[in-house]
Design a protein around this motif. Structure first.
Motif, PDB file in Angstrom:
ATOM      1  N   MET A   1      -1.454  -2.246  10.419  1.00  0.00           N
ATOM      2  CA  MET A   1      -1.309  -3.018   9.210  1.00  0.00           C
ATOM      3  C   MET A   1      -0.024  -2.660   8.485  1.00  0.00           C
ATOM      4  N   LYS A   2       0.827  -1.934   9.159  1.00  0.00           N
ATOM      5  CA  LYS A   2       2.063  -1.491   8.531  1.00  0.00           C
ATOM      6  C   LYS A   2       3.042  -2.632   8.289  1.00  0.00           C
ATOM      7  N   ASN A   3       2.860  -3.747   8.983  1.00  0.00           N
ATOM      8  CA  ASN A   3       3.792  -4.856   8.836  1.00  0.00           C
ATOM      9  C   ASN A   3       3.333  -5.889   7.811  1.00  0.00           C
ATOM     10  N   LEU A   4       2.357  -5.555   6.983  1.00  0.00           N
ATOM     11  CA  LEU A   4       1.867  -6.466   5.956  1.00  0.00           C
ATOM     12  C   LEU A   4       2.831  -6.541   4.779  1.00  0.00           C
ATOM     13  N   THR A   5       2.751  -7.643   4.049  1.00  0.00           N
ATOM     14  CA  THR A   5       3.539  -7.781   2.824  1.00  0.00           C
ATOM     15  C   THR A   5       2.956  -6.877   1.745  1.00  0.00           C
ATOM     16  N   LYS A   6       3.718  -6.684   0.686  1.00  0.00           N
ATOM     17  CA  LYS A   6       3.265  -5.812  -0.405  1.00  0.00           C
ATOM     18  C   LYS A   6       1.949  -6.299  -1.023  1.00  0.00           C
ATOM     19  N   PRO A   7       1.803  -7.605  -1.332  1.00  0.00           N
ATOM     20  CA  PRO A   7       0.518  -8.048  -1.884  1.00  0.00           C
ATOM     21  C   PRO A   7      -0.647  -7.835  -0.913  1.00  0.00           C
ATOM     22  N   ALA A   8      -0.382  -8.011   0.373  1.00  0.00           N
ATOM     23  CA  ALA A   8      -1.434  -7.798   1.366  1.00  0.00           C
ATOM     24  C   ALA A   8      -1.823  -6.320   1.418  1.00  0.00           C
ATOM     25  N   LYS A   9      -0.849  -5.435   1.286  1.00  0.00           N
ATOM     26  CA  LYS A   9      -1.153  -3.998   1.277  1.00  0.00           C
ATOM     27  C   LYS A   9      -1.957  -3.621   0.033  1.00  0.00           C
ATOM     28  N   LYS A  10      -1.635  -4.240  -1.105  1.00  0.00           N
ATOM     29  CA  LYS A  10      -2.414  -3.983  -2.325  1.00  0.00           C
ATOM     30  C   LYS A  10      -3.859  -4.420  -2.121  1.00  0.00           C
ATOM     31  N   GLU A  18     -12.982   0.282  -1.514  1.00  0.00           N
ATOM     32  CA  GLU A  18     -14.364  -0.144  -1.744  1.00  0.00           C
ATOM     33  C   GLU A  18     -15.255   0.158  -0.543  1.00  0.00           C
ATOM     34  N   LEU A  19     -14.653   0.266   0.627  1.00  0.00           N
ATOM     35  CA  LEU A  19     -15.413   0.614   1.825  1.00  0.00           C
ATOM     36  C   LEU A  19     -15.598   2.121   1.966  1.00  0.00           C
ATOM     37  N   GLY A  20     -15.048   2.875   1.007  1.00  0.00           N
ATOM     38  CA  GLY A  20     -15.268   4.314   0.988  1.00  0.00           C
ATOM     39  C   GLY A  20     -14.220   5.150   1.701  1.00  0.00           C
ATOM     40  N   MET A  21     -13.107   4.548   2.058  1.00  0.00           N
ATOM     41  CA  MET A  21     -12.056   5.317   2.730  1.00  0.00           C
ATOM     42  C   MET A  21     -11.262   6.126   1.714  1.00  0.00           C
ATOM     43  N   SER A  22     -10.769   7.262   2.160  1.00  0.00           N
ATOM     44  CA  SER A  22      -9.963   8.118   1.287  1.00  0.00           C
ATOM     45  C   SER A  22      -8.563   7.534   1.123  1.00  0.00           C
ATOM     46  N   ALA A  27      -3.529   5.300   3.158  1.00  0.00           N
ATOM     47  CA  ALA A  27      -2.067   5.432   3.241  1.00  0.00           C
ATOM     48  C   ALA A  27      -1.615   5.480   4.705  1.00  0.00           C
ATOM     49  N   ASP A  28      -2.341   6.223   5.536  1.00  0.00           N
ATOM     50  CA  ASP A  28      -1.995   6.301   6.959  1.00  0.00           C
ATOM     51  C   ASP A  28      -2.118   4.943   7.642  1.00  0.00           C
ATOM     52  N   ILE A  29      -3.203   4.238   7.374  1.00  0.00           N
ATOM     53  CA  ILE A  29      -3.423   2.927   7.994  1.00  0.00           C
ATOM     54  C   ILE A  29      -2.333   1.938   7.600  1.00  0.00           C
ATOM     55  N   LEU A  30      -1.979   1.944   6.314  1.00  0.00           N
ATOM     56  CA  LEU A  30      -1.018   0.954   5.804  1.00  0.00           C
ATOM     57  C   LEU A  30       0.445   1.385   5.930  1.00  0.00           C
ATOM     58  N   GLY A  31       0.670   2.633   6.281  1.00  0.00           N
ATOM     59  CA  GLY A  31       2.042   3.109   6.408  1.00  0.00           C
ATOM     60  C   GLY A  31       2.740   3.267   5.070  1.00  0.00           C
ATOM     61  N   ILE A  32       1.981   3.707   4.054  1.00  0.00           N
ATOM     62  CA  ILE A  32       2.543   3.938   2.722  1.00  0.00           C
ATOM     63  C   ILE A  32       2.191   5.359   2.311  1.00  0.00           C
ATOM     64  N   LYS A  39      -1.546   3.821  -6.646  1.00  0.00           N
ATOM     65  CA  LYS A  39      -1.019   2.806  -7.568  1.00  0.00           C
ATOM     66  C   LYS A  39      -1.584   1.430  -7.207  1.00  0.00           C
ATOM     67  N   TYR A  40      -1.547   1.080  -5.915  1.00  0.00           N
ATOM     68  CA  TYR A  40      -2.055  -0.215  -5.463  1.00  0.00           C
ATOM     69  C   TYR A  40      -3.542  -0.374  -5.785  1.00  0.00           C
ATOM     70  N   ARG A  41      -4.280   0.718  -5.695  1.00  0.00           N
ATOM     71  CA  ARG A  41      -5.723   0.681  -5.920  1.00  0.00           C
ATOM     72  C   ARG A  41      -6.057   0.225  -7.335  1.00  0.00           C
ATOM     73  N   SER A  42      -5.198   0.542  -8.286  1.00  0.00           N
ATOM     74  CA  SER A  42      -5.490   0.233  -9.687  1.00  0.00           C
ATOM     75  C   SER A  42      -4.888  -1.090 -10.172  1.00  0.00           C
ATOM     76  N   GLU A  43      -4.091  -1.751  -9.340  1.00  0.00           N
ATOM     77  CA  GLU A  43      -3.440  -2.999  -9.764  1.00  0.00           C
ATOM     78  C   GLU A  43      -4.365  -4.200  -9.574  1.00  0.00           C
ATOM     79  N   GLU A  44      -4.190  -5.178 -10.445  1.00  0.00           N
ATOM     80  CA  GLU A  44      -4.981  -6.414 -10.376  1.00  0.00           C
ATOM     81  C   GLU A  44      -4.473  -7.303  -9.243  1.00  0.00           C
ATOM     82  N   LEU A  45      -5.392  -8.082  -8.683  1.00  0.00           N
ATOM     83  CA  LEU A  45      -5.044  -9.007  -7.606  1.00  0.00           C
ATOM     84  C   LEU A  45      -5.303 -10.442  -8.046  1.00  0.00           C
ATOM     85  N   SER A  46      -4.522 -11.351  -7.491  1.00  0.00           N
ATOM     86  CA  SER A  46      -4.790 -12.767  -7.731  1.00  0.00           C
ATOM     87  C   SER A  46      -6.047 -13.156  -6.959  1.00  0.00           C
ATOM     88  N   GLU A  47      -6.577 -14.326  -7.248  1.00  0.00           N
ATOM     89  CA  GLU A  47      -7.795 -14.781  -6.567  1.00  0.00           C
ATOM     90  C   GLU A  47      -7.575 -14.880  -5.058  1.00  0.00           C
TER      91      GLU A  47
END
Length: 124
Positions: A1-10, A18-22, A27-32, A39-47
């Motif tokens: 999933m490292k090639n996802l866009t920033k909104p997709a990573k958020k 929410e699935l209980g991952m640390s 960070a390892d899965i997403l390459g961040i 930071k991404y965890r606390s940001e709001e998402l569009s619908e």
């Protein structure tokens, strides 16, 4: 999933949290890095991206269900020749060392020492 866009990573960060991952795993899965994941965890998402997060969770849960089914099928094959406590240990080991993969990722499952010993013991 490292090639996802920033909104997709958020979106993925929220779903995986929410699935209980640390944060470390996310960070390892997403390459961040972990700070970015926090930071991404606390940001709001569009619908639209909330729907993407819901899709990620649904796929993960479906994969988890398939893994559970496969685990039980393996256990059912072992029941005639195994003692109940051994089956419980086997089930817990198999579930602990395997994680469902998330499509579009190359997440690898690494067995720890105990899992390898149990794998040999139960001839999995």
């Amino acid at each position: 999933m490292k090639n996802l866009t920033k909104p997709a990573k958020k979106s993925a960060t929220k779903a995986l949290t929410e699935l209980g991952m640390s944060i470390r795993t996310i960070a390892d899965i997403l390459g961040i890095d972990q700070k970015t994941a926090m930071k991404y965890r606390s940001e709001e998402l569009s619908e639209e991206w909330e729907n993407f997060a819901t899709t990620i969770k649904r796929i993960y849960i479906e994969q988890d269900f398939k893994l559970t089914k496969k685990t039980f099928e393996t256990l059912m094959k072992k029941i005639p020749s195994a003692k109940f406590p051994d089956l419980i240990t086997l089930f817990k080991t198999v579930r602990d060392v395997q994680k469902p993969t998330i499509p579009t990722t190359a997440v690898q499952v690494n067995f720890n020492q105990r899992a390898n010993e149990d794998k040999e013991k139960y001839k999995l």
